[in-house]
Design a protein around this motif. Structure first.
Motif, PDB file in Angstrom:
ATOM      1  N   UNK A 104       0.798  -1.292   0.035  1.00  0.00           N
ATOM      2  CA  UNK A 104      -0.079  -0.092  -0.068  1.00  0.00           C
ATOM      3  C   UNK A 104       0.793   1.297   0.163  1.00  0.00           C
ATOM      4  N   UNK A 105       1.986   1.136   0.202  1.00  0.00           N
ATOM      5  CA  UNK A 105       2.820   2.274   0.208  1.00  0.00           C
ATOM      6  C   UNK A 105       3.254   2.826  -0.938  1.00  0.00           C
ATOM      7  N   UNK A 106       2.843   2.129  -2.232  1.00  0.00           N
ATOM      8  CA  UNK A 106       2.833   2.749  -3.592  1.00  0.00           C
ATOM      9  C   UNK A 106       1.967   3.769  -3.698  1.00  0.00           C
ATOM     10  N   UNK A 107       0.721   3.712  -3.280  1.00  0.00           N
ATOM     11  CA  UNK A 107      -0.175   4.970  -3.189  1.00  0.00           C
ATOM     12  C   UNK A 107      -0.535   5.661  -1.913  1.00  0.00           C
ATOM     13  N   UNK A 108       0.292   5.208  -0.944  1.00  0.00           N
ATOM     14  CA  UNK A 108      -0.136   5.872   0.163  1.00  0.00           C
ATOM     15  C   UNK A 108      -1.586   5.787   0.744  1.00  0.00           C
ATOM     16  N   UNK A 109      -2.269   4.542   0.729  1.00  0.00           N
ATOM     17  CA  UNK A 109      -3.417   4.257   1.170  1.00  0.00           C
ATOM     18  C   UNK A 109      -3.232   3.676   2.647  1.00  0.00           C
ATOM     19  N   UNK A 110      -4.324   3.845   3.412  1.00  0.00           N
ATOM     20  CA  UNK A 110      -4.167   3.364   4.845  1.00  0.00           C
ATOM     21  C   UNK A 110      -3.710   1.843   4.997  1.00  0.00           C
ATOM     22  N   UNK A 111      -3.231   1.409   5.820  1.00  0.00           N
ATOM     23  CA  UNK A 111      -3.110  -0.263   6.134  1.00  0.00           C
ATOM     24  C   UNK A 111      -4.436  -0.831   6.299  1.00  0.00           C
ATOM     25  N   UNK A 112      -4.721  -2.015   5.930  1.00  0.00           N
ATOM     26  CA  UNK A 112      -5.828  -2.450   5.895  1.00  0.00           C
ATOM     27  C   UNK A 112      -5.849  -3.489   7.281  1.00  0.00           C
ATOM     28  N   UNK A 113      -4.740  -3.650   7.796  1.00  0.00           N
ATOM     29  CA  UNK A 113      -4.914  -4.476   9.267  1.00  0.00           C
ATOM     30  C   UNK A 113      -3.691  -4.085  10.016  1.00  0.00           C
ATOM     31  N   UNK A 114      -3.899  -4.743  11.375  1.00  0.00           N
ATOM     32  CA  UNK A 114      -2.825  -4.373  12.166  1.00  0.00           C
ATOM     33  C   UNK A 114      -1.918  -5.582  12.329  1.00  0.00           C
ATOM     34  N   UNK A 115      -0.756  -5.548  12.200  1.00  0.00           N
ATOM     35  CA  UNK A 115       0.477  -6.648  12.025  1.00  0.00           C
ATOM     36  C   UNK A 115       1.042  -6.801  13.365  1.00  0.00           C
ATOM     37  N   UNK A 116       1.034  -7.898  14.045  1.00  0.00           N
ATOM     38  CA  UNK A 116       1.639  -8.171  15.430  1.00  0.00           C
ATOM     39  C   UNK A 116       2.533  -9.384  15.277  1.00  0.00           C
ATOM     40  N   UNK A 117       3.850  -9.587  15.656  1.00  0.00           N
ATOM     41  CA  UNK A 117       4.717 -10.685  15.748  1.00  0.00           C
ATOM     42  C   UNK A 117       3.922 -11.940  16.570  1.00  0.00           C
ATOM     43  N   UNK A 118       3.994 -12.830  16.001  1.00  0.00           N
ATOM     44  CA  UNK A 118       3.286 -14.036  16.903  1.00  0.00           C
ATOM     45  C   UNK A 118       4.509 -14.634  17.695  1.00  0.00           C
ATOM     46  N   UNK A 119       5.732 -14.660  17.382  1.00  0.00           N
ATOM     47  CA  UNK A 119       6.796 -15.184  17.872  1.00  0.00           C
ATOM     48  C   UNK A 119       8.045 -14.259  17.509  1.00  0.00           C
ATOM     49  N   UNK A 120       9.100 -14.725  18.088  1.00  0.00           N
ATOM     50  CA  UNK A 120      10.374 -13.894  17.574  1.00  0.00           C
ATOM     51  C   UNK A 120      10.523 -13.907  16.032  1.00  0.00           C
ATOM     52  N   UNK A 121      10.636 -12.872  15.320  1.00  0.00           N
ATOM     53  CA  UNK A 121      10.647 -12.952  13.894  1.00  0.00           C
ATOM     54  C   UNK A 121      11.765 -11.889  13.209  1.00  0.00           C
ATOM     55  N   UNK A 122      12.280 -12.415  12.359  1.00  0.00           N
ATOM     56  CA  UNK A 122      13.225 -11.637  11.661  1.00  0.00           C
ATOM     57  C   UNK A 122      12.424 -11.119  10.215  1.00  0.00           C
ATOM     58  N   UNK A 123      12.726  -9.937   9.962  1.00  0.00           N
ATOM     59  CA  UNK A 123      12.148  -9.306   8.631  1.00  0.00           C
ATOM     60  C   UNK A 123      13.073  -8.427   7.756  1.00  0.00           C
ATOM     61  N   UNK A 124      12.809  -8.608   6.809  1.00  0.00           N
ATOM     62  CA  UNK A 124      13.579  -7.511   5.695  1.00  0.00           C
ATOM     63  C   UNK A 124      12.601  -6.171   5.473  1.00  0.00           C
ATOM     64  N   UNK A 125      13.053  -5.384   5.659  1.00  0.00           N
ATOM     65  CA  UNK A 125      12.216  -3.990   5.663  1.00  0.00           C
ATOM     66  C   UNK A 125      13.028  -3.050   4.571  1.00  0.00           C
TER      67      UNK A 125
END
Length: 619
Positions: A104-125
């Protein structure tokens, strides 16, 4: 070393990780298996590693996003709150390893959901601006919107922010995705053809690719009618380049004016191309010569073949360039554009190997025996600087950006000429030796002082016109040991001029990678004629100091650094040079003729001997 460059390092639990580690981790993610290695490396360069503990909220429903994410390890819950509902957010699905979300960052629209880590996680941002850049340039990066769903109380909850793979896409979404990719590729090819059209005309492989690409797009319009609007412009581009290419193949120009002295130099300067032809003198051991006609990009082997035909010689010949100081260099058979790489007074000789030691410079390589002060001392310093700038701009404007790359990576590897760049670099040396020659040929002390003042004035006006190439050449000429050692002459120079010259020397200070010069240029608006030897130095250091490939992958950071130097040249020429009205209207044919035909001594040993005769070394 490239590996120590800050852009290669990313934060992860307050530690620094090399891009190779990130790349290895990405290859282990199933979602990235089908990505081309070069694209993975691009993602590594612009991505950040993040590690999050269980229960961390990455972002909330309704937020305006700033980043795109890919899950490398662990999992995250997707929570949605119904509009106007007072109930807690409901988990509608879980994102596991290999999923990606945040488009959604392509057109700056609001996020459609809340994202919460379920466990220890590694992400690429990946930040928004980098994500958009990857979206624009890569037809293989699958950032198309797809949906996941899960039944709960017989109602389907959709998370339109997430990417779970091609299997979740509808046929229409797949078609839209393919169409957008093809549009981006067409736009990229058109930009490439527009930017490098002149060069593509001379490249058979590039022309074949363009024609094949046009046929492929034409075929695609049968199944994708939406592509038809792109076809006419693409057809015009390919047709224009193709016709120009065929026209050039039928007609060659003879560029006598580019390489000889005399009135030919006064003609309007035109860019030199690979297929252009020139007449050039190649000398024999007895100082006779033969005139040959070859293409500018001809190899040494081709030149020798033409010489042998003219001389009717069956002996094995070598091609040697000789400087005015008598230095001899045997040219390799695969070297090209050897005419333009000669020193100011250099010449080419063809001989057999057993004649090599007997080769001597021509008498005219020694340069002039008398100065021209009586000619140009009556010319205005401003007029001289102005006409020098016009001539330098013509030369600089003929240099194609790709010549910087050919010069750096080796023109023989591309079989492309760097004639325009070579001539512009030779002009720098010519101006520098002009200053030294005129001063060393001036026997009267008072006249030499006048010459110092004249050259300092000309340098100041060149700086005013943003002609930094000639400015540096003049100041370097004044700092040449044959001039700087003339203490009696410098002592009589008025303090005003000494101060100005001191300021020029400070600007030329090479410490901290020419920081003073770079800061000065950064404040200038185009058009600018930059100190070109420094551009060449930047390119060479970047190339020699960094590997082009790392583990078989293109070193994109090296390419970016080289690209920055090329963009510097592009910026300097982003606006045309507009002649000053008050000077352009004047008829300065005599000044114009003079600045385009400097006759100089480029033998440093000879110049030093002349300097010592003017002012012998003091006890």
């Amino acid at each position: 070393c490239v590996r120590t460059h800050p852009a290669h390092l990313f934060h992860f639990n307050s530690f620094l990780f090399d891009v190779d580690i990130i790349f290895a981790r990405l290859k282990e993610v199933k979602a990235f298996e089908r990505y081309h290695p070069n694209l993975l490396q691009q993602i590594c360069f612009c991505g950040f590693y993040e590690s999050l503990e269980k229960g961390v909220t990455l972002y909330r429903q309704g937020d305006i996003g700033t980043s795109w994410y890919a899950v490398l390890t662990g999992s995250l819950d997707v929570k949605v709150t119904e509009t106007n509902s007072h109930q807690d957010a409901v988990v509608i699905c879980t994102l596991g390893v290999g999923t990606a979300f945040g488009e959604s960052i392509l057109d700056n629209t609001p996020r459609h959901a809340t994202i919460v880590t379920r466990e220890f996680s590694e992400l690429l941002r990946i930040e928004q601006k980098d994500f958009k850049a990857l979206w624009e340039v890569s037809e293989t990066f699958p950032f198309a919107k797809v949906y996941c769903s899960k039944k709960e109380n017989n109602n389907k909850k959709r998370c339109s922010d997430d990417w779970l793979g091609n299997d979740c896409r509808t046929e229409q979404e797949k078609m839209d995705y393919a169409l957008n990719n093809k549009r981006r590729v067409i736009r990229l090819i058109q930009m490439w053809a527009s930017l490098h059209g002149d060069t593509l005309r001379e490249d058979e492989a590039a022309m074949a690719f363009l024609e094949e690409f046009y046929v492929s797009v034409s075929d695609d319009t049968r199944t994708m009618a939406a592509l038809k609007d792109k076809l006419p412009e693409l057809e015009r581009t390919v047709k224009q380049i193709s016709e120009d290419s065929k026209g050039q193949q039928k007609k060659h120009k003879v560029l006598i004016r580019q390489f000889s002295t005399g009135d030919e130099r006064l003609q309007k300067r035109q860019p030199i191309r690979n297929m252009d032809e020139l007449l050039f003198k190649v000398y024999c051991i007895d100082h006779t010569y033969t005139t040959i006609r070859v293409q500018v990009a001809a190899s040494v082997k081709e030149v020798l073949s033409a010489v042998a035909d003219k001389l009717g010689s069956g002996d094995a010949l070598i091609l040697v360039k000789i400087s005015s100081a008598g230095e001899k260099v045997v040219l390799k058979p695969n070297e090209i554009s050897v005419f333009t790489t000669l020193s100011v007074n250099g010449r080419l000789f063809a001989c057999t190997r057993d004649q090599f030691d007997s080769l001597t410079p021509l008498p005219d390589q020694e340069g002039p025996s008398a100065g021209t002060m009586s000619t140009f001392e009556l010319m205005s310093s401003k007029d001289l600087a102005y006409q020098m700038t016009i001539h330098d701009w013509d030369l600089f404007n003929c240099v194609h950006e790709l010549e910087l790359l050919y010069h750096t990576f080796g023109r023989q590897n591309f079989k492309k000429t760097t004639a325009n760049l070579d001539l512009f670099l030779r002009r720098f040396n010519e101006v520098q030796f002009w200053v030294v020659t005129e001063i060393c040929l001036c026997s009267q002390l008072s006249k030499r002082v006048q010459l110092l003042k004249k050259f300092i004035k000309i340098a100041a006006h060149c700086k005013e016109y943003k002609n930094l190439n000639s400015f540096f050449a003049i100041v370097l000429g004044l700092s040449n040991v044959a001039v700087s050692r003339l203490s009696l002459t410098w002592e009589k120079l008025p303090s005003k001029f000494k101060k100005i010259y001191g300021e020029f020397e400070n600007l030329m200070d090479p410490s901290r990678n020419h920081r003073a010069y770079r800061l000065t240029v950064a404040k200038l608006d185009p058009p600018i004629i930059p100190f070109t030897p420094l551009l060449i130095k930047d390119m060479t250091f970047t190339h020699d100091g960094n590997k082009t490939y790392i583990d078989g992958l293109v070193n994109f950071e090296k390419m970016r650094m080289i690209g920055n130097t090329v963009r510097t040249m592009r910026y300097c020429r982003s606006l045309p040079f507009n002649p000053e009205a008050s000077l352009a209207n004047k008829n300065h044919q005599d000044v114009r003729n003079y600045v385009r035909q400097f006759n100089v001594i480029d033998n440093q040993r000879t110049l030093s001997q002349m300097s010592h005769r003017l002012e012998p070394r003091r006890a």
